[in-house]
Each structure stands twice: as structure tokens, then as C-alpha cells.
Design a protein around this motif. Sequence first.
Motif: not given
Length: 376
Positions: A182, A187, A244, A246-248
Amino acid sequence: MARRKQRRAEEPAEELSVHELIEGPTQDLTAARNAVASAGDAPGQSPAETQDLSGLAAEVTRDLSGPAAEITRDLSAVAGTAVRPVAGAGERVRIDLPRMPAAGALYRRALLGALPGMGGRRGPELPEVELGVGGVTVDRAHLADYDRVCGFRLADRLPATYPHVLGFPLALRLMTAAEFPIPLTGVVHVANRITVHRPVEAGETLDFRTYAEHLRPHERGRQLDVVLIGAVGGEEVWRGVSTYLGKERQAGGGARRDRGDRPASPAASAQWRVTPRVGTDYARVSGDHNPIHTSRLGARLFGFPRPIAHGMWSMARCLAALDGRLPEAYTVGVSFKLPVPLPSTVAFSATATGGAWDFALHDARSGGPQLVGTVR
């Protein structure tokens, strides 16, 4: 006219939940990243050190493959680095660094790595790597500065959140590796859990180690935990787990949760005025100079109407309000909800049940939840 403008600036920013933050419009951040990268070329600042590895003799007793091998080769560029397997930790490799990394260089590294063609290939899994640094001492002047910024009483005993600041550059070094699954840019820090096994005094010397675990799908991307452990004389005295997100683009966690109606805010026991200086002061004592906390322009580039407070400052400020009423050993866990805009007024509430605490932070004007936590 001047008064009217100032009142507008004091109004709370539009409420953004963690889901809304990570669902916000995707922006082209190349200009912002180039600006930060250019700042790293200023006089007195040098890029991360790279050296020829041919003269280094790292003791690696087995073949390393994948992301772990890449990180090992990268970190072995620093003279004095030792590499060895971790007993009882499966395939994890321990890399001991001779000194704590510099956070500023790591942030520049992360932003440069986000540029097209410079980020390398990210691994699909977590690297089986554990980083360590020994002999970390406390600067009492820095500790006093941290205490003042976060609202703790000045004392030689470390606040529960202070070892996070001491060891964070080591965790940051792990997260800025090109093979980390990531990317650091974008984040979201969604939760934190700290266990204090016993009080730690300022005169003690700490050894830190960090690793990542539990990479898992989330409805908006992927989550993972970064574990940071502090030990004194070989005994674990402190442990922090930062979660954390993480945008995906292609999330793997299913449909979005229905948050439903917001519960009523608990009665506040205190209200705090959070000024823009909180962002700059905490950045100074923590080393976290992310522009979303310190710059109106930087915050807008990343989708925030104006700067927001660091999540770890909010956690520390809540614990400072309970200072003197916590046991010698405990675990504190928090979830970060809505951001705390700068400036704004927040309402703190806390309820004791036996030896446990439940506490929360809300926007004093709207009642929007910003942090919920427990001490057990």
C-alpha cells in the motif's frame, strides 16, 4: 468585513467521515508531489543515501526472494546494517539499522515514488521483513515540548503515545519501501491500539522493532496493521498497532456499510479550542509534516477544505485529560472517525466503569463523532 471573514474561517469544515475521505474525487496530485520533491533539493537537504553494496558483508543465511529481498538490498546500503532470520517468526527477516531513519527524507521518498515511472513494482503481499533500531534515548527537552503540545503534565514518565513518536520513523521506513503493498501517499490512519506493559521513564534506553501484518480486504481497498514494539533490556515494555487503509480503485471488501442514524453525543466533560497552531506544533514534535495538517493549500490539494489535526494528537490529548487516573499497565484503543478541522472546538467526554474508561471526541457544534476510544 474583516470580522465576517474571520467568523467564516472559524466555522467547522464540512463533515467528512473516513469513508467519505477515501471515496472523495480522485485528483491529479502530480503538481503537489513535484513541489514537495523540489523542496527536498533545497540546500542542507540530501536525498536518501545510496551506496555500492559490493563492499558490504551482510550475514544472510538463506535465500531471500520477492519483496523481502528487495527491501533487504535497499536497506543494506547503509553501513552497519545487519540482516538475520527472526526466530519463531516464520519466514520473516530481521534487519537491524545502525540509527533511526530521518522522517523528512522518507516523506520525500514516498512522494517521489508516487510519480509515474518512479514507484517501482508494489508487491501483492506484505514483505516478510522486520526492521530494528537499538539504543534509542529520550531527549528530555523534546519530551517536555511534546507534553506541552499534547496537554500532558511535565514529567519524566513517558506518556503512552510518546514511544510512537520515537519509533515512528522506523515504521515509516518500512512503509515507504517500493515493494510495500500500500503506497504511503493517500493512506488513511483509521485506528490505533497501544499497550503499556509498565511505565517507561525518560532515563531508559529503548530498542524498537517494527513489522506489518494482517493485510486484508476492505470495502474501499485494503487494510493492514503496522506493529511497533519498544523494549528495555530485552523486555517488551510498549506495543503500538496502527491500522491503515489504502484506497484502491477495485476494492475487495463488498458493499458499503449503512452507517444509519448517528447516535446522540454523550455529555461533554470538557471543551477544547483547537487552533491551527496545533497542526504545526505537533508536526514539529512528531516529525509528521504531512501538509494536510499544516497548510491550507496542501490540505485542499488532498481533498480537505482546510488543515486537520493529526489523529495521534487527538489520541494523545484525550489521554492527557485522563492523566493521573490511568493504571500502571493498560491497553488503549481508538478509532478515528471524522477529522478535526483547524480551527474548531471539540467536546471531550469520558466515563469510568471500574478500572476501565470509555471516552470520545465530538465536534462541539455539530455533534459529529471524531474519535472513540477505550482504556482496559
